[in-house]
Design an enzyme around this catalytic site. Sequence first.
Site, PDB file in Angstrom:
ATOM      1  N   LYS A  16       0.850  -1.210   0.000  1.00  0.00           N
ATOM      2  CA  LYS A  16       0.000   0.000   0.000  1.00  0.00           C
ATOM      3  C   LYS A  16       0.883   1.256   0.000  1.00  0.00           C
ATOM      4  O   LYS A  16       0.705   2.160  -0.809  1.00  0.00           O
ATOM      5  CB  LYS A  16      -0.911   0.032   1.243  1.00  0.00           C
ATOM      6  CG  LYS A  16      -1.820  -1.171   1.381  1.00  0.00           C
ATOM      7  CD  LYS A  16      -2.718  -1.058   2.609  1.00  0.00           C
ATOM      8  CE  LYS A  16      -2.006  -1.132   3.944  1.00  0.00           C
ATOM      9  NZ  LYS A  16      -1.369  -2.434   4.228  1.00  0.00           N
ATOM     10  N   ARG A  91     -10.181   0.518   7.980  1.00  0.00           N
ATOM     11  CA  ARG A  91      -9.810  -0.865   8.277  1.00  0.00           C
ATOM     12  C   ARG A  91     -10.918  -1.613   8.998  1.00  0.00           C
ATOM     13  O   ARG A  91     -10.715  -2.767   9.379  1.00  0.00           O
ATOM     14  CB  ARG A  91      -8.599  -0.857   9.220  1.00  0.00           C
ATOM     15  CG  ARG A  91      -7.281  -0.920   8.501  1.00  0.00           C
ATOM     16  CD  ARG A  91      -6.271  -0.480   9.524  1.00  0.00           C
ATOM     17  NE  ARG A  91      -5.163  -1.353   9.578  1.00  0.00           N
ATOM     18  CZ  ARG A  91      -3.951  -1.021   9.076  1.00  0.00           C
ATOM     19  NH1 ARG A  91      -3.762   0.098   8.456  1.00  0.00           N
ATOM     20  NH2 ARG A  91      -2.960  -1.832   9.203  1.00  0.00           N
ATOM     21  N   ARG A 130      11.591  -5.529   5.220  1.00  0.00           N
ATOM     22  CA  ARG A 130      11.386  -4.092   4.978  1.00  0.00           C
ATOM     23  C   ARG A 130      12.371  -3.227   5.771  1.00  0.00           C
ATOM     24  O   ARG A 130      12.648  -3.485   6.926  1.00  0.00           O
ATOM     25  CB  ARG A 130       9.963  -3.695   5.373  1.00  0.00           C
ATOM     26  CG  ARG A 130       9.773  -2.175   5.340  1.00  0.00           C
ATOM     27  CD  ARG A 130       8.346  -1.744   5.427  1.00  0.00           C
ATOM     28  NE  ARG A 130       7.618  -2.397   6.488  1.00  0.00           N
ATOM     29  CZ  ARG A 130       6.289  -2.427   6.554  1.00  0.00           C
ATOM     30  NH1 ARG A 130       5.572  -1.848   5.619  1.00  0.00           N
ATOM     31  NH2 ARG A 130       5.698  -3.029   7.539  1.00  0.00           N
ATOM     32  N   ARG A 163      10.959  -1.668  11.269  1.00  0.00           N
ATOM     33  CA  ARG A 163       9.773  -1.292  12.047  1.00  0.00           C
ATOM     34  C   ARG A 163       9.556  -2.234  13.228  1.00  0.00           C
ATOM     35  O   ARG A 163       9.681  -3.451  13.090  1.00  0.00           O
ATOM     36  CB  ARG A 163       8.546  -1.309  11.129  1.00  0.00           C
ATOM     37  CG  ARG A 163       7.994   0.081  10.917  1.00  0.00           C
ATOM     38  CD  ARG A 163       6.943   0.111   9.869  1.00  0.00           C
ATOM     39  NE  ARG A 163       5.733  -0.612  10.217  1.00  0.00           N
ATOM     40  CZ  ARG A 163       4.654  -0.631   9.455  1.00  0.00           C
ATOM     41  NH1 ARG A 163       4.651   0.048   8.332  1.00  0.00           N
ATOM     42  NH2 ARG A 163       3.594  -1.298   9.809  1.00  0.00           N
ATOM     43  N   ARG A 174      -1.090  -9.058  13.211  1.00  0.00           N
ATOM     44  CA  ARG A 174      -1.567  -8.050  12.247  1.00  0.00           C
ATOM     45  C   ARG A 174      -2.346  -8.729  11.124  1.00  0.00           C
ATOM     46  O   ARG A 174      -3.377  -8.218  10.679  1.00  0.00           O
ATOM     47  CB  ARG A 174      -0.369  -7.264  11.665  1.00  0.00           C
ATOM     48  CG  ARG A 174       0.254  -6.321  12.674  1.00  0.00           C
ATOM     49  CD  ARG A 174       1.666  -5.923  12.297  1.00  0.00           C
ATOM     50  NE  ARG A 174       1.751  -5.208  11.042  1.00  0.00           N
ATOM     51  CZ  ARG A 174       2.878  -5.074  10.344  1.00  0.00           C
ATOM     52  NH1 ARG A 174       4.004  -5.606  10.776  1.00  0.00           N
ATOM     53  NH2 ARG A 174       2.880  -4.396   9.229  1.00  0.00           N
TER      54      ARG A 174
HETATM   55  P1  AP5 Z   1       4.839  -1.562   2.021  1.00  0.00           P
HETATM   56  O1  AP5 Z   1       4.536  -0.768   0.807  1.00  0.00           O
HETATM   57  O2  AP5 Z   1       5.521  -0.911   3.157  1.00  0.00           O
HETATM   58  O3  AP5 Z   1       3.511  -2.354   2.506  1.00  0.00           O
HETATM   59  P2  AP5 Z   1       2.189  -1.838   3.232  1.00  0.00           P
HETATM   60  O4  AP5 Z   1       1.037  -2.471   2.553  1.00  0.00           O
HETATM   61  O5  AP5 Z   1       2.206  -0.365   3.362  1.00  0.00           O
HETATM   62  O6  AP5 Z   1       2.373  -2.582   4.618  1.00  0.00           O
HETATM   63  P3  AP5 Z   1       2.268  -2.051   6.123  1.00  0.00           P
HETATM   64  O7  AP5 Z   1       3.053  -3.011   6.955  1.00  0.00           O
HETATM   65  O8  AP5 Z   1       2.625  -0.602   6.216  1.00  0.00           O
HETATM   66  O9  AP5 Z   1       0.746  -2.242   6.402  1.00  0.00           O
HETATM   67  P4  AP5 Z   1       0.051  -2.338   7.751  1.00  0.00           P
HETATM   68  O10 AP5 Z   1      -1.330  -2.174   7.325  1.00  0.00           O
HETATM   69  O11 AP5 Z   1       0.338  -3.538   8.548  1.00  0.00           O
HETATM   70  O12 AP5 Z   1       0.736  -1.169   8.622  1.00  0.00           O
HETATM   71  P5  AP5 Z   1       0.282   0.305   8.965  1.00  0.00           P
HETATM   72  O13 AP5 Z   1       1.491   1.135   9.073  1.00  0.00           O
HETATM   73  O14 AP5 Z   1      -0.781   0.751   8.055  1.00  0.00           O
HETATM   74  O15 AP5 Z   1       5.718  -2.833   1.527  1.00  0.00           O
HETATM   75  C1  AP5 Z   1       6.158  -3.811   2.451  1.00  0.00           C
HETATM   76  C2  AP5 Z   1       7.542  -4.331   2.005  1.00  0.00           C
HETATM   77  O16 AP5 Z   1       7.399  -5.022   0.769  1.00  0.00           O
HETATM   78  C3  AP5 Z   1       8.581  -3.232   1.741  1.00  0.00           C
HETATM   79  O17 AP5 Z   1       9.840  -3.703   2.113  1.00  0.00           O
HETATM   80  C4  AP5 Z   1       8.522  -3.018   0.218  1.00  0.00           C
HETATM   81  O18 AP5 Z   1       9.763  -2.591  -0.312  1.00  0.00           O
HETATM   82  C5  AP5 Z   1       8.179  -4.425  -0.263  1.00  0.00           C
HETATM   83  N1  AP5 Z   1       7.345  -4.432  -1.467  1.00  0.00           N
HETATM   84  C6  AP5 Z   1       6.268  -3.631  -1.728  1.00  0.00           C
HETATM   85  N2  AP5 Z   1       5.718  -3.956  -2.923  1.00  0.00           N
HETATM   86  C7  AP5 Z   1       6.458  -4.994  -3.401  1.00  0.00           C
HETATM   87  C8  AP5 Z   1       6.386  -5.784  -4.590  1.00  0.00           C
HETATM   88  N3  AP5 Z   1       5.416  -5.585  -5.510  1.00  0.00           N
HETATM   89  N4  AP5 Z   1       7.292  -6.771  -4.771  1.00  0.00           N
HETATM   90  C9  AP5 Z   1       8.276  -7.004  -3.832  1.00  0.00           C
HETATM   91  N5  AP5 Z   1       8.393  -6.286  -2.683  1.00  0.00           N
HETATM   92  C10 AP5 Z   1       7.502  -5.294  -2.477  1.00  0.00           C
HETATM   93  O19 AP5 Z   1      -0.355   0.125  10.411  1.00  0.00           O
HETATM   94  C11 AP5 Z   1       0.443  -0.202  11.526  1.00  0.00           C
HETATM   95  C12 AP5 Z   1      -0.399  -0.310  12.781  1.00  0.00           C
HETATM   96  O20 AP5 Z   1      -1.023   0.969  13.059  1.00  0.00           O
HETATM   97  C13 AP5 Z   1      -1.563  -1.289  12.727  1.00  0.00           C
HETATM   98  O21 AP5 Z   1      -1.166  -2.604  13.066  1.00  0.00           O
HETATM   99  C14 AP5 Z   1      -2.533  -0.693  13.767  1.00  0.00           C
HETATM  100  O22 AP5 Z   1      -2.105  -0.987  15.078  1.00  0.00           O
HETATM  101  C15 AP5 Z   1      -2.347   0.800  13.536  1.00  0.00           C
HETATM  102  N6  AP5 Z   1      -3.279   1.341  12.523  1.00  0.00           N
HETATM  103  C16 AP5 Z   1      -2.946   1.919  11.323  1.00  0.00           C
HETATM  104  N7  AP5 Z   1      -4.034   2.289  10.656  1.00  0.00           N
HETATM  105  C17 AP5 Z   1      -5.093   1.941  11.427  1.00  0.00           C
HETATM  106  C18 AP5 Z   1      -6.492   2.038  11.247  1.00  0.00           C
HETATM  107  N8  AP5 Z   1      -7.035   2.570  10.148  1.00  0.00           N
HETATM  108  N9  AP5 Z   1      -7.295   1.563  12.233  1.00  0.00           N
HETATM  109  C19 AP5 Z   1      -6.781   1.041  13.361  1.00  0.00           C
HETATM  110  N10 AP5 Z   1      -5.466   0.904  13.584  1.00  0.00           N
HETATM  111  C20 AP5 Z   1      -4.614   1.341  12.625  1.00  0.00           C
HETATM  112 MG    MG Z   2       2.355   0.994   4.978  1.00  0.00          MG
END
Ligand code: AP5
Ligand code: MG
Length: 218
Positions: A16, A91, A130, A163, A174
Site C-alpha cells: 500500500k 480498516r 522491509r 519497524r 496483524r
Molecule cells: P509496504 O509498501 O511498506 O507495505 P504496506 O502495505 O504499506 O504494509 P504495512 O506493513 O505498512 O501495512 P500495515 O497495514 O500492517 O501497517 P500500517 O502502518 O498501516 O511494503 C512492504 C515491504 O514489501 C517493503 O519492504 C517493500 O519494499 C516491499 N514491497 C512492496 N511492494 C512490493 C512488490 N510488488 N514486490 C516485492 N516487494 C515489495 O499500520 C500499523 C499499525 O497501526 C496497525 O497494526 C494498527 O495498530 C495501527 N493502525 C494503522 N491504521 C489503522 C487504522 N485505520 N485503524 C486502526 N489501527 C490502525
Molecule cells: Mg504501509
Amino acid sequence: MRAHALIFLGAPGAGKGTQAREVAKQFSIPQISTGDILRDAVKKQTPLGVAAKAKMDAGELVPDEVVCGIVEQRLGEPDCRNGFILDGFPRTIAQAQFVDRVLQAKGHGRPQVLDIEVDEELLLKRLTGRRTCSACGEIYNVHFNPPKVDGVCDKDGGKLLYRADDNEQTIRQRLEAYHRQTSPLIDYYRAQGLLHEVDGNKDAESIARELREFFARA
Ligand code: AP5
Ligand code: MG
C-alpha cells in the site's frame, strides 16, 4: 480535474505504502497513512502515541474513534482539497461508514478503492525484509528492493530503520486482525461497484505501471 479520493486496501505488507507514494506524486495529492501518523506520535511520545503504542506493538487495531479523529483532522488541511490517498484507512466497517459520511460532507463524491492482493507466504518475507528511511520515508526491502549501501537510503543518505511491528509474532497478529476486521471491506466496496482489484504479487514497478494505466483510463 475531479478531486481524487483514493483508498488503498490490502493486508500488511501488500505494498500500500510503496504504491501510494508513487500515485501521490503522480497526482500531486497527499498520501495519508494512519500507520505513519501513529508511528510519528509514538516517536514524539504525544498522548495519542502513548495510548496507541500498546495496540500497535500487539499487532491490534487502534480504536475506531482515535483513527477517525486523526483522519478527520488531516482531511481538513488545505492540501487535501484536490484529493488524497487514504493508505491503511479504513480498516473496519465503522471506519468505512465514517469515510462515506466525511467524503459526502466535503463534496468529494465516491472514492475509488484499490485492493492490493498478495499471497500470504510472500507477505511475511516482505515485512521481515522491509527497511524504511528515517529521513524521507523511502521504503526498501533487503530481498526485493535493497539499497545500494546496506542500511543507508539511496536518495538522501538517511539511516534505514526496521519497524518495531515487523517481527514474526506481531506480523501474525496483524494478519489475523486484517482477516477478521479489514477483509470484510472488500465485499463492502465491491457491492457498491467501487472496488478495483490489483494483483500485488508482481514486482513493484509492474504494479506501478498498471496503476498508471488504470488512472489514465479512469
Ligand atoms: P509496504 O509498501 O511498506 O507495505 P504496506 O502495505 O504499506 O504494509 P504495512 O506493513 O505498512 O501495512 P500495515 O497495514 O500492517 O501497517 P500500517 O502502518 O498501516 O511494503 C512492504 C515491504 O514489501 C517493503 O519492504 C517493500 O519494499 C516491499 N514491497 C512492496 N511492494 C512490493 C512488490 N510488488 N514486490 C516485492 N516487494 C515489495 O499500520 C500499523 C499499525 O497501526 C496497525 O497494526 C494498527 O495498530 C495501527 N493502525 C494503522 N491504521 C489503522 C487504522 N485505520 N485503524 C486502526 N489501527 C490502525
Ligand atoms: Mg504501509
